[in-house]
Write a protein that holds these residues in place. Structure first.
Motif, PDB file in Angstrom:
ATOM      1  N   ILE A 137     -25.955 -31.224 -47.353  1.00 23.19           N
ATOM      2  CA  ILE A 137     -25.139 -30.438 -46.419  1.00 23.19           C
ATOM      3  C   ILE A 137     -24.054 -31.365 -45.899  1.00 23.19           C
ATOM      4  N   LYS A 138     -22.803 -30.913 -46.048  1.00 23.87           N
ATOM      5  CA  LYS A 138     -21.694 -31.697 -45.512  1.00 23.87           C
ATOM      6  C   LYS A 138     -21.297 -31.093 -44.177  1.00 23.87           C
ATOM      7  N   THR A 139     -21.500 -31.838 -43.132  1.00 23.53           N
ATOM      8  CA  THR A 139     -21.183 -31.317 -41.797  1.00 23.53           C
ATOM      9  C   THR A 139     -20.988 -32.454 -40.800  1.00 23.53           C
TER      10      THR A 139
ATOM     11  N   THR B  96     -21.756 -33.581 -36.792  1.00 20.57           N
ATOM     12  CA  THR B  96     -22.686 -33.227 -35.716  1.00 20.57           C
ATOM     13  C   THR B  96     -22.042 -33.760 -34.436  1.00 20.57           C
TER      14      THR B  96
ATOM     15  N   ARG C  29     -22.151 -36.472 -45.497  1.00 14.40           N
ATOM     16  CA  ARG C  29     -23.009 -35.758 -46.447  1.00 14.40           C
ATOM     17  C   ARG C  29     -24.466 -36.124 -46.148  1.00 14.40           C
TER      18      ARG C  29
ATOM     19  N   ASN D 295     -21.737 -23.219 -34.443  1.00 19.34           N
ATOM     20  CA  ASN D 295     -21.010 -24.189 -33.605  1.00 19.34           C
ATOM     21  C   ASN D 295     -21.072 -23.735 -32.152  1.00 19.34           C
TER      22      ASN D 295
ATOM     23  N   PRO E 149     -26.261 -26.384 -41.365  1.00 24.74           N
ATOM     24  CA  PRO E 149     -24.902 -26.417 -41.923  1.00 24.74           C
ATOM     25  C   PRO E 149     -23.889 -25.855 -40.925  1.00 24.74           C
ATOM     26  N   LYS E 150     -23.723 -26.597 -39.841  1.00 19.53           N
ATOM     27  CA  LYS E 150     -22.893 -26.141 -38.724  1.00 19.53           C
ATOM     28  C   LYS E 150     -21.456 -25.824 -39.161  1.00 19.53           C
ATOM     29  N   ASP E 151     -20.881 -26.695 -39.983  1.00 20.97           N
ATOM     30  CA  ASP E 151     -19.481 -26.510 -40.366  1.00 20.97           C
ATOM     31  C   ASP E 151     -19.276 -25.330 -41.325  1.00 20.97           C
ATOM     32  N   ASP E 152     -20.341 -24.914 -42.037  1.00 19.24           N
ATOM     33  CA  ASP E 152     -20.224 -23.770 -42.952  1.00 19.24           C
ATOM     34  C   ASP E 152     -20.352 -22.438 -42.211  1.00 19.24           C
TER      35      ASP E 152
ATOM     36  N   VAL F  28     -18.018 -36.020 -39.855  1.00 18.66           N
ATOM     37  CA  VAL F  28     -18.349 -35.239 -41.047  1.00 18.66           C
ATOM     38  C   VAL F  28     -18.935 -36.183 -42.109  1.00 18.66           C
TER      39      VAL F  28
ATOM     40  N   PRO G 140     -19.390 -21.778 -38.623  1.00 20.99           N
ATOM     41  CA  PRO G 140     -18.931 -22.169 -37.281  1.00 20.99           C
ATOM     42  C   PRO G 140     -19.152 -21.101 -36.219  1.00 20.99           C
TER      43      PRO G 140
END
Ligand SMILES: Nc1nc2c(c(=O)[nH]1)N[C@H]1C(S)=C(S)[C@@H](COP(=O)(O)O)O[C@H]1N2
Ligand SMILES: [Mo]
Length: 164
Positions: free
Chosen positions: A60-62, A64, A71, A146, A137-140, A69, A142
Motif C-alpha cells: 500500500i502506497k500511502t 500517514t 510503500r 482521510n 490505504p488512506k490515500d486511495d 508517502v 481520501p
C-alpha cells in the motif's frame, strides 16, 4: 591492509553479526476465536516471520500522520486471519507500548488493510513502527479514510492479535 586495521574491521564485522543474531525475530501471536493452533493448550498460534513472509504479500502506497508517502509491504490482515482459521468479527490488537484497539474484520476486507512488515523495502524497526504496523490505504480512499477516526486505526508496534 595492516594487521591492526584488519583486527578493527574483524571486530566491527563481529559486532554487526552479533547484533543481528540477538535481534529477536518478530513473532506474531494470534489467539481468540481460531481453529488452528501452534500451542493447543494455550489456544494460540505463534506465526514466525518466515511464515508471515510466505503468505501473499501486498503493498500500500500511502502517507500517514507520522510518515511521508511510502510503500508499506506486508500481508492483508484477512489473509493472516484465514491462515489461522479465524472465525470472529473483530480483531483486538496489542502492541509493544500497550496500546489496544478493536477493529472490525469487515473493514479489513473492504479496504484490503495490511499488517506491514516493511517500509520502502526496509524492515520496520521495533523501536519505532515495527515489528508490524496496521496500514489502511488512506490515500486511495481520501473521502472515507482521510478523517480523524482513521488516525487511531494506524497501529504501530503490533505483536498480538486477538480474534473476537
Ligand atoms: N502502538 C500504538 N499505535 C497507536 C497509538 C498508540 O498509542 N500506540 N495511538 C493511536 C491513536 S488513538 C491515534 S489518534 C494515533 C495517535 O497518534 P499520535 O500519538 O501521533 O497522536 O495513533 C494510533 N496508533
Ligand atoms: Mo486517538
Amino acid at each position: 591492509m595492516k594487521a591492526a586495521m584488519k583486527g578493527v574491521v574483524a571486530a566491527m564485522v563481529m559486532a554487526i553479526v552479533s547484533a543481528a543474531a540477538t535481534a529477536a525475530p518478530p513473532t506474531l501471536e494470534i489467539s481468540g476465536n481460531l481453529s488452528h493452533f501452534t500451542d493447543t493448550a494455550k489456544k494460540s498460534y505463534k506465526m514466525s516471520e518466515t511464515e508471515f513472509l510466505s503468505l501473499p504479500q501486498s503493498t500500500i502506497k500511502t502517507g500517514t500522520n507520522w510518515t511521508p508517502v511510502s510503500r508499506f509491504t506486508g500481508v492483508k490482515i484477512t489473509d493472516v486471519l484465514d491462515a489461522v482459521g479465524a472465525k470472529g468479527d473483530t480483531v483486538e490488537f496489542r502492541t509493544l507500548d500497550d496500546y489496544t484497539v478493536q477493529l472490525p474484520i469487515a473493514e479489513f476486507r473492504k479496504y484490503g488493510v495490511i499488517l506491514a512488515r516493511y517500509i520502502d523495502g526496509k524492515p520496520l524497526d521495533p523501536s519505532k513502527w515495527g515489528p508490524y504496523f496496521v496500514i489502511y490505504p488512506k490515500d486511495d480512499f481520501p473521502a472515507e479514510l482521510n478523517v480523524p477516526t482513521t488516525e487511531a486505526k494506524f497501529i504501530w508496534q503490533v505483536t498480538r492479535l486477538i480474534v473476537r
